[in-house]
Structures are given as structure tokens and as C-alpha cells.
Design a protein around this motif. Structure first.
Motif, mmCIF file in Angstrom:
data_model
loop_
_atom_site.group_PDB
_atom_site.id
_atom_site.type_symbol
_atom_site.label_atom_id
_atom_site.label_comp_id
_atom_site.label_asym_id
_atom_site.label_seq_id
_atom_site.Cartn_x
_atom_site.Cartn_y
_atom_site.Cartn_z
ATOM 1 N N HIS A 81 0.879 -1.168 0.000
ATOM 2 C CA HIS A 81 0.000 0.000 0.000
ATOM 3 C C HIS A 81 0.919 1.221 0.000
ATOM 4 C CE1 HIS A 81 -4.229 -1.443 0.436
ATOM 5 N NE2 HIS A 81 -3.580 -2.562 0.657
ATOM 6 N N VAL A 123 -0.065 -6.430 12.229
ATOM 7 C CA VAL A 123 -1.384 -6.559 12.835
ATOM 8 C C VAL A 123 -2.077 -7.763 12.212
ATOM 9 C CG1 VAL A 123 -3.529 -5.373 13.374
ATOM 10 C CG2 VAL A 123 -1.454 -4.059 13.000
ATOM 11 N N GLN B 13 -7.668 -3.300 18.468
ATOM 12 C CA GLN B 13 -7.456 -2.683 17.166
ATOM 13 C C GLN B 13 -8.532 -3.018 16.147
ATOM 14 O OE1 GLN B 13 -3.441 -4.201 18.211
ATOM 15 N NE2 GLN B 13 -2.949 -3.184 16.284
ATOM 16 N N ASP B 14 -9.580 -3.724 16.603
ATOM 17 C CA ASP B 14 -10.563 -4.148 15.608
ATOM 18 C C ASP B 14 -11.963 -3.615 15.878
ATOM 19 O OD1 ASP B 14 -11.086 -5.741 17.790
ATOM 20 O OD2 ASP B 14 -10.856 -7.649 16.741
ATOM 21 N N GLY B 78 -8.448 -1.062 -2.337
ATOM 22 C CA GLY B 78 -7.706 -2.132 -1.683
ATOM 23 C C GLY B 78 -7.556 -3.325 -2.600
ATOM 24 N N THR B 92 -7.972 -5.766 1.825
ATOM 25 C CA THR B 92 -7.506 -4.536 2.459
ATOM 26 C C THR B 92 -8.413 -3.400 2.052
ATOM 27 O OG1 THR B 92 -5.937 -4.148 0.663
ATOM 28 C CG2 THR B 92 -5.113 -5.257 2.631
ATOM 29 N N GLU B 94 -8.424 0.913 2.177
ATOM 30 C CA GLU B 94 -7.648 2.145 2.379
ATOM 31 C C GLU B 94 -8.486 3.345 1.969
ATOM 32 O OE1 GLU B 94 -3.866 2.094 0.200
ATOM 33 O OE2 GLU B 94 -4.180 4.194 -0.351
ATOM 34 N N GLU B 100 -1.672 5.514 4.757
ATOM 35 C CA GLU B 100 -0.924 4.652 5.662
ATOM 36 C C GLU B 100 -1.822 3.941 6.673
ATOM 37 O OE1 GLU B 100 2.461 6.812 7.154
ATOM 38 O OE2 GLU B 100 2.934 7.526 5.153
ATOM 39 N N VAL B 102 -4.156 1.689 6.505
ATOM 40 C CA VAL B 102 -4.820 0.568 5.846
ATOM 41 C C VAL B 102 -5.508 -0.317 6.889
ATOM 42 C CG1 VAL B 102 -4.432 -1.405 4.338
ATOM 43 C CG2 VAL B 102 -2.993 0.629 4.114
ATOM 44 N N ALA B 103 -6.680 -0.818 6.549
ATOM 45 C CA ALA B 103 -7.338 -1.803 7.408
ATOM 46 C C ALA B 103 -7.459 -3.123 6.657
ATOM 47 C CB ALA B 103 -8.727 -1.315 7.818
ATOM 48 N N LEU B 104 -7.563 -4.192 7.424
ATOM 49 C CA LEU B 104 -7.730 -5.528 6.863
ATOM 50 C C LEU B 104 -9.129 -5.994 7.255
ATOM 51 C CD1 LEU B 104 -5.981 -7.709 5.443
ATOM 52 C CD2 LEU B 104 -5.554 -8.620 7.717
ATOM 53 N N ARG B 121 -15.093 -8.136 10.214
ATOM 54 C CA ARG B 121 -14.111 -7.754 11.210
ATOM 55 C C ARG B 121 -13.038 -6.908 10.522
ATOM 56 N NH1 ARG B 121 -12.016 -10.021 16.126
ATOM 57 N NH2 ARG B 121 -13.473 -11.757 15.927
ATOM 58 N N VAL B 123 -9.522 -4.908 11.057
ATOM 59 C CA VAL B 123 -8.391 -4.752 11.962
ATOM 60 C C VAL B 123 -7.565 -3.561 11.474
ATOM 61 C CG1 VAL B 123 -6.437 -5.905 13.047
ATOM 62 C CG2 VAL B 123 -8.374 -7.240 12.244
ATOM 63 N N HIS B 124 -7.187 -2.679 12.419
ATOM 64 C CA HIS B 124 -6.509 -1.428 12.069
ATOM 65 C C HIS B 124 -5.067 -1.431 12.577
ATOM 66 C CE1 HIS B 124 -10.283 0.386 10.652
ATOM 67 N NE2 HIS B 124 -10.799 -0.496 11.479
ATOM 68 N N PRO B 125 -4.204 -0.583 11.979
ATOM 69 C CA PRO B 125 -2.786 -0.613 12.343
ATOM 70 C C PRO B 125 -2.510 -0.278 13.807
ATOM 71 C CG PRO B 125 -3.104 0.645 10.320
ATOM 72 C CD PRO B 125 -4.468 0.354 10.872
#
Lengths: 157, 157
Positions: A81, A123, B13-14, B78, B92, B94, B100, B102-104, B121, B123-125
Motif C-alpha cells: 500500500h 497486525v 485494534q478491531d 484495496g 484490504t 484504504e 498509511e 490501511v485496514a484488513l 471484522r 483490523v486497524h494498524p
């Protein structure tokens, strides 16, 4: 040589790995993003690494094979990314044997007096997935990679 | 109509978003992965969505524009990792204004008696990045999307 520090708190989804390297951030960034140099530092000591693809730019892909002494291969891959030269990159990270357990890795380089603090934060989709990586020896492999990276950075000055 | 449930625990983080939908998992999967249908459910009520790209397969890309009443566009994009029809996808996510962060996102569909439990769900950095999304109204937009998705699924039976 300094040591590699890990922050792995109970109940959280991330692993933070920190290492101080004896070279400036622009050099460290160049080393860690150079496909030619990856086999010289990436992965556990007892495996060799072959780079199949490594496009360090937003949207670019990477794919590495870890090869054991008997020639068996395990593949890791993902997508970049954000990429900010000398400062940071963000990429996904998948072991192809477990394609749903994707991790998001942010590598940040911070200038220190005479060096660079390399911080890799991974993560994971769940606490369980993170704990499984820890149990499988992820931090040990990371520490071995960091030791080789530290020496490689010095050799590239 | 049932409600959307969120699990947003302090210090994690989620963000987990759960909604029960009145249709089987294969139908729900078809609806949520159909680019033609995205503008009918994805995003907050007050914005419209345009799909620029949506390749639902491992390594495929997606890019949506959210358009406000004045025609201003904000882009989200993403890459898909695992895609298991009728069951799950991992991608992903974004906001291109903050590349920067980015979440999954893992979306899991579970068969229920006469319906599907849709679990997303993200999940964040970092905890801070996750909390910022919550503060910016992410869950509110998610709930609006889920209400529209629930109605759309019924209309596609």
C-alpha cells in the motif's frame, strides 16, 4: 551489536519488532526494499529465500519462497500500500498455506543520532492468529532476520 | 428487521460488525460481491457510491468513489486476498486520503436457520487508528449500509 526488541502484549492483535541499525534511514530503506539483497537477510537462518516478485510501490506485489534443506518451498506474498522512501512502507503479508490469516505490516524508519530505528508492526486478524504466529516461532525468525540485516546495512555503507 | 451489532472493545485494534440477513449465504455472497449492486447498499446514506473497479478474486483490486451532494469525491480502495464463495473474503481497505491507515477486513458468512449471519471484522494498524474511525462515524455508516443490504438481499430472493 544491539538487540531486537519485541512488544507482544496479551490480548492484542499486533507484534511490534524494533531494531536499531547502524546506518541512515535512506540507506536502510534502500537495503530492505532491494530484491537482490532480500536473500541475504530475510527469513530464519535455516531457510534460504528466493524472490519471485517484489514491486515496491503502491499496489505492487511481492512473493518470496522460503526453501528448506530438502528443497521444499513455502511461499509468502502480499501487496504494497503506502510506500514513502526513507520513511515507511505498508504491505500485506500472507503465508500461502493459510490464505485467510493475512497480516498488515507497517515498517517505519526513524532517524537516530548515527543510525536508524527500524520498527515493524504486524497486525493480525485476531488475537488467536497473532498468538499462533508467536507460538510458531515468528519472533525467533524475526530476530535472526534483524541480526543479518544489521550486518548487511553496515556492509552497504 | 433485526439490528446491526458492533463489538468495539477498549484498547483493541478491531471493529466487529454483525448483521443477520434474511437470505442464504450463497445469495448474500453474490449480492455483496456484485459491482452492479454496490451503489445500492455500500456507504453512508447521504453519499452515493460509484464502483471504478472490483475484481473479487485473490490479488484482485477494488476502488470505489463516495460522492457527496456537491459532487466531491472520496476514494476507497484495496486488494482482495482469500475469496471463498458463499463463505468468506479477506481484503484490504484504504481511504486514499490517509494511505498509511490501511485496514484488513474479513467478511464471514455463517448459515443460520433461514438466513445468514454477516460478520465483518476490520483490523486497524493501531488502537488510535481504530478509535479515529469510530469517532469519525464509521459504525454509523456501517449500520446504514447494513440496513440497505438487508433490504437488498430480500429483494434479490
Amino acid at each position: 551489536m544491539t538487540d531486537t526488541e519485541f512488544v507482544i502484549e496479551p490480548g492484542r492483535q499486533d507484534i511490534v519488532m524494533i531494531r536499531v541499525l547502524d546506518g541512515p534511514p535512506d540507506l536502510v530503506f534502500r537495503v530492505v526494499t532491494d530484491p537482490e539483497l532480500i536473500p541475504r537477510w530475510w527469513g530464519p537462518h535455516h531457510l534460504s529465500t528466493r524472490v519471485e516478485r517484489m514491486e515496491v510501490a503502491p499496489g505492487g506485489r511481492w512473493r518470496f519462497a522460503n526453501v528448506d534443506a530438502r528443497g521444499r518451498e513455502h511461499f509468502f506474498s502480499g501487496v504494497y500500500h503506502a510506500v514513502v522512501p526513507a520513511e515507511r512502507y505498508v504491505r500485506t503479508w500472507e503465508f500461502e498455506g493459510a490464505p485467510e490469516e493475512v497480516a498488515l505490516e507497517t515498517v517505519t524508519l526513524t532517524a537516530l543520532d548515527g543510525g536508524t530505528r527500524y520498527t515493524a508492526r504486524s497486525v493480525h486478524p485476531s488475537v488467536e492468529a497473532r498468538d499462533a504466529i508467536v507460538k510458531a516461532g515468528g519472533p525467533r525468525g524475526g530476530r535472526e532476520s534483524m541480526d543479518r540485516l544489521a550486518a548487511l546495512v553496515v556492509s552497504q555503507m
